[in-house]
Design a protein around this motif. Structure first.
Motif, PDB file in Angstrom:
ATOM      1  N   MET A 238       0.854  -1.191   0.000  1.00 42.85           N
ATOM      2  CA  MET A 238       0.000   0.000   0.000  1.00 42.85           C
ATOM      3  C   MET A 238       0.888   1.239   0.000  1.00 42.85           C
ATOM      4  O   MET A 238       0.914   2.019   0.951  1.00 42.85           O
ATOM      5  CB  MET A 238      -0.911  -0.006   1.234  1.00 42.85           C
ATOM      6  CG  MET A 238      -1.928  -1.111   1.253  1.00 42.85           C
ATOM      7  SD  MET A 238      -3.094  -0.994  -0.145  1.00 42.85           S
ATOM      8  CE  MET A 238      -4.506  -1.849   0.542  1.00 42.85           C
ATOM      9  N   ASP A 239       1.624   1.401  -1.105  1.00 39.44           N
ATOM     10  CA  ASP A 239       2.569   2.505  -1.189  1.00 39.44           C
ATOM     11  C   ASP A 239       2.516   3.139  -2.576  1.00 39.44           C
ATOM     12  O   ASP A 239       1.679   2.777  -3.413  1.00 39.44           O
ATOM     13  CB  ASP A 239       3.993   2.030  -0.867  1.00 39.44           C
ATOM     14  CG  ASP A 239       4.405   0.815  -1.706  1.00 39.44           C
ATOM     15  OD1 ASP A 239       3.979   0.720  -2.885  1.00 39.44           O
ATOM     16  OD2 ASP A 239       5.153  -0.036  -1.192  1.00 39.44           O
ATOM     17  N   ASN A 240       3.405   4.077  -2.816  1.00 37.09           N
ATOM     18  CA  ASN A 240       3.394   4.812  -4.083  1.00 37.09           C
ATOM     19  C   ASN A 240       3.866   3.988  -5.271  1.00 37.09           C
ATOM     20  O   ASN A 240       3.865   4.479  -6.406  1.00 37.09           O
ATOM     21  CB  ASN A 240       4.248   6.077  -3.948  1.00 37.09           C
ATOM     22  CG  ASN A 240       3.621   7.092  -3.012  1.00 37.09           C
ATOM     23  OD1 ASN A 240       2.414   7.309  -3.047  1.00 37.09           O
ATOM     24  ND2 ASN A 240       4.426   7.718  -2.169  1.00 37.09           N
ATOM     25  N   HIS A 241       4.287   2.751  -5.037  1.00 40.34           N
ATOM     26  CA  HIS A 241       4.665   1.857  -6.130  1.00 40.34           C
ATOM     27  C   HIS A 241       3.467   1.035  -6.628  1.00 40.34           C
ATOM     28  O   HIS A 241       3.580   0.336  -7.635  1.00 40.34           O
ATOM     29  CB  HIS A 241       5.780   0.913  -5.679  1.00 40.34           C
ATOM     30  CG  HIS A 241       7.043   1.610  -5.269  1.00 40.34           C
ATOM     31  ND1 HIS A 241       7.836   2.298  -6.161  1.00 40.34           N
ATOM     32  CD2 HIS A 241       7.633   1.741  -4.053  1.00 40.34           C
ATOM     33  CE1 HIS A 241       8.861   2.819  -5.525  1.00 40.34           C
ATOM     34  NE2 HIS A 241       8.763   2.497  -4.241  1.00 40.34           N
ATOM     35  N   ASN A 242       2.368   1.134  -5.916  1.00 36.18           N
ATOM     36  CA  ASN A 242       1.160   0.399  -6.279  1.00 36.18           C
ATOM     37  C   ASN A 242       0.400   1.189  -7.344  1.00 36.18           C
ATOM     38  O   ASN A 242      -0.430   2.046  -7.037  1.00 36.18           O
ATOM     39  CB  ASN A 242       0.289   0.171  -5.037  1.00 36.18           C
ATOM     40  CG  ASN A 242      -0.882  -0.767  -5.285  1.00 36.18           C
ATOM     41  OD1 ASN A 242      -1.431  -0.823  -6.389  1.00 36.18           O
ATOM     42  ND2 ASN A 242      -1.275  -1.481  -4.248  1.00 36.18           N
ATOM     43  N   ARG A 243       0.687   0.909  -8.597  1.00 37.41           N
ATOM     44  CA  ARG A 243       0.120   1.691  -9.702  1.00 37.41           C
ATOM     45  C   ARG A 243      -1.398   1.600  -9.767  1.00 37.41           C
ATOM     46  O   ARG A 243      -2.084   2.574 -10.091  1.00 37.41           O
ATOM     47  CB  ARG A 243       0.725   1.215 -11.027  1.00 37.41           C
ATOM     48  CG  ARG A 243       2.218   1.501 -11.151  1.00 37.41           C
ATOM     49  CD  ARG A 243       2.743   1.059 -12.510  1.00 37.41           C
ATOM     50  NE  ARG A 243       4.170   1.339 -12.650  1.00 37.41           N
ATOM     51  CZ  ARG A 243       4.877   1.040 -13.713  1.00 37.41           C
ATOM     52  NH1 ARG A 243       4.285   0.444 -14.762  1.00 37.41           N
ATOM     53  NH2 ARG A 243       6.172   1.331 -13.770  1.00 37.41           N
ATOM     54  N   LYS A 244      -1.913   0.419  -9.462  1.00 38.98           N
ATOM     55  CA  LYS A 244      -3.367   0.230  -9.508  1.00 38.98           C
ATOM     56  C   LYS A 244      -4.060   1.111  -8.468  1.00 38.98           C
ATOM     57  O   LYS A 244      -5.074   1.747  -8.746  1.00 38.98           O
ATOM     58  CB  LYS A 244      -3.702  -1.244  -9.261  1.00 38.98           C
ATOM     59  CG  LYS A 244      -5.171  -1.582  -9.444  1.00 38.98           C
ATOM     60  CD  LYS A 244      -5.398  -3.085  -9.290  1.00 38.98           C
ATOM     61  CE  LYS A 244      -6.871  -3.423  -9.484  1.00 38.98           C
ATOM     62  NZ  LYS A 244      -7.106  -4.893  -9.332  1.00 38.98           N
ATOM     63  N   LEU A 245      -3.482   1.161  -7.262  1.00 38.08           N
ATOM     64  CA  LEU A 245      -4.058   1.982  -6.199  1.00 38.08           C
ATOM     65  C   LEU A 245      -3.909   3.460  -6.514  1.00 38.08           C
ATOM     66  O   LEU A 245      -4.856   4.246  -6.318  1.00 38.08           O
ATOM     67  CB  LEU A 245      -3.385   1.645  -4.863  1.00 38.08           C
ATOM     68  CG  LEU A 245      -3.880   2.402  -3.634  1.00 38.08           C
ATOM     69  CD1 LEU A 245      -5.384   2.236  -3.458  1.00 38.08           C
ATOM     70  CD2 LEU A 245      -3.127   1.925  -2.392  1.00 38.08           C
ATOM     71  N   ILE A 246      -2.747   3.856  -6.998  1.00 39.72           N
ATOM     72  CA  ILE A 246      -2.525   5.253  -7.372  1.00 39.72           C
ATOM     73  C   ILE A 246      -3.519   5.674  -8.454  1.00 39.72           C
ATOM     74  O   ILE A 246      -4.078   6.786  -8.417  1.00 39.72           O
ATOM     75  CB  ILE A 246      -1.087   5.470  -7.881  1.00 39.72           C
ATOM     76  CG1 ILE A 246      -0.081   5.298  -6.739  1.00 39.72           C
ATOM     77  CG2 ILE A 246      -0.932   6.850  -8.513  1.00 39.72           C
ATOM     78  CD1 ILE A 246      -0.159   6.355  -5.669  1.00 39.72           C
ATOM     79  N   SER A 247      -3.763   4.788  -9.407  1.00 42.80           N
ATOM     80  CA  SER A 247      -4.715   5.066 -10.482  1.00 42.80           C
ATOM     81  C   SER A 247      -6.115   5.319  -9.923  1.00 42.80           C
ATOM     82  O   SER A 247      -6.821   6.224 -10.370  1.00 42.80           O
ATOM     83  CB  SER A 247      -4.745   3.897 -11.469  1.00 42.80           C
ATOM     84  OG  SER A 247      -5.679   4.132 -12.494  1.00 42.80           O
ATOM     85  N   LYS A 248      -6.507   4.532  -8.934  1.00 38.48           N
ATOM     86  CA  LYS A 248      -7.825   4.715  -8.313  1.00 38.48           C
ATOM     87  C   LYS A 248      -7.900   6.041  -7.569  1.00 38.48           C
ATOM     88  O   LYS A 248      -8.913   6.748  -7.645  1.00 38.48           O
ATOM     89  CB  LYS A 248      -8.111   3.564  -7.345  1.00 38.48           C
ATOM     90  CG  LYS A 248      -8.438   2.247  -8.010  1.00 38.48           C
ATOM     91  CD  LYS A 248      -8.756   1.178  -6.964  1.00 38.48           C
ATOM     92  CE  LYS A 248      -9.087  -0.141  -7.626  1.00 38.48           C
ATOM     93  NZ  LYS A 248      -9.391  -1.202  -6.629  1.00 38.48           N
ATOM     94  N   LEU A 249      -6.833   6.389  -6.866  1.00 33.31           N
ATOM     95  CA  LEU A 249      -6.820   7.647  -6.121  1.00 33.31           C
ATOM     96  C   LEU A 249      -6.944   8.845  -7.069  1.00 33.31           C
ATOM     97  O   LEU A 249      -7.635   9.820  -6.765  1.00 33.31           O
ATOM     98  CB  LEU A 249      -5.543   7.755  -5.293  1.00 33.31           C
ATOM     99  CG  LEU A 249      -5.377   6.743  -4.151  1.00 33.31           C
ATOM    100  CD1 LEU A 249      -4.039   6.940  -3.447  1.00 33.31           C
ATOM    101  CD2 LEU A 249      -6.507   6.866  -3.150  1.00 33.31           C
TER     102      LEU A 249
END
Length: 208
Positions: free
Chosen positions: A74-85
Motif C-alpha cells: 500500500m505505497d506509491n509503487h502500487n500503480r493500480k491503487l494510485i490510479s484509483k486515487l
C-alpha cells in the motif's frame, strides 16, 4: 478452552507525543482529523469500500481531513491503487505509507481507524488501535463483532454507513478524546499479553 491472542499493552498505549511526531513526519497538521486504514493489498481487507467511504465523507465534509493507508504494497509503487486515487480525485487527501514496523506511531497519529475487512481470523489492528485509545469503526463480521461496540459496527461493504458513522466522530472530535481510557479498558483485560501467557501456563499446569 479458548485463550485469546494478546498484545503488549505497554507498547500499544496512548501517546500524544509519539502521535504528533509521526504527524510532523507526514506533514499532517495537529488540528487535522486523521482516518486510518491498515491492511495489505487484498480485496478481503475492504480497500475499495474504504475509498468509497472517503468519497462519501468528502461530499459532506471536505476540509481538514487526511487519510493514512498502511500495509504491504500500500505505497506509491502500487500503480493500480494510485490510479484509483487519481480517478476518484483523492490523491491529495490520502497518504500511502506501505508496510511499517512502528505501528504504535501510526495508531497514535490517527483519530479514527476504519476496518472495512470482509473477513478476518482475528481483528489484530482493531485491538491495537483500541489499546492506543483510538476509536474504531469496523465491519460486522465475527472477528470484529466481539471486540468493538455494537454502535460502531457496519455491515460489510456499506460505505455510506461507514461514512455516516465517521462523520459523527469528525463532528465530535473533542468528545472522542474523552473516550481514550474507555477504549483501552475495553481490551486491556481480554487481550493483554500478560493474561494470555498466564492462561497458557495455567492450562499447561493442569496436565503436568
Amino acid at each position: 478452552q479458548i485463550i485469546e491472542n494478546g498484545i503488549d499493552m505497554i507498547k500499544f498505549s496512548p501517546s500524544e507525543k509519539i502521535g504528533l511526531k509521526f504527524r510532523n513526519y507526514l506533514k499532517i497538521k495537529k488540528d487535522e482529523f486523521v482516518i486510518g486504514f491498515i491492511g495489505r493489498d487484498d480485496p478481503n481487507k475492504g480497500i475499495n469500500c474504504f475509498l468509497q467511504t472517503i468519497i462519501e465523507i468528502k461530499n459532506n465534509h471536505n476540509k481538514g481531513i487526511k487519510y493514512i493507508i498502511c500495509g504491504d504494497k500500500m505505497d506509491n509503487h502500487n500503480r493500480k491503487l494510485i490510479s484509483k486515487l487519481k480517478k476518484f480525485n483523492l490523491i491529495e487527501d490520502v497518504i500511502l505509507i506501505g508496510e511499517r514496523g512502528d505501528m504504535p506511531s501510526i495508531y497514535n497519529s490517527i483519530d479514527l481507524l476504519i476496518c472495512s475487512s470482509l473477513t478476518e481470523s482475528f481483528g489484530l489492528v482493531v485491538v491495537e488501535a483500541l489499546a492506543c485509545g483510538k476509536n474504531v469503526i469496523g465491519s460486522n463480521i465475527p472477528a470484529i463483532r466481539k471486540i468493538i461496540k455494537k454502535e460502531n459496527l457496519v455491515e460489510p461493504n456499506k460505505h455510506i454507513q461507514f461514512a455516516e458513522k465517521s462523520l459523527k466522530f469528525i463532528k465530535n472530535k473533542y468528545e472522542n478524546k474523552l473516550l481514550s481510557k474507555a477504549n483501552r479498558d475495553s481490551v486491556f483485560k481480554k487481550y493483554n499479553i500478560d493474561n494470555t501467557i498466564e492462561n497458557y501456563y495455567s492450562l499447561y499446569k493442569k496436565y503436568l
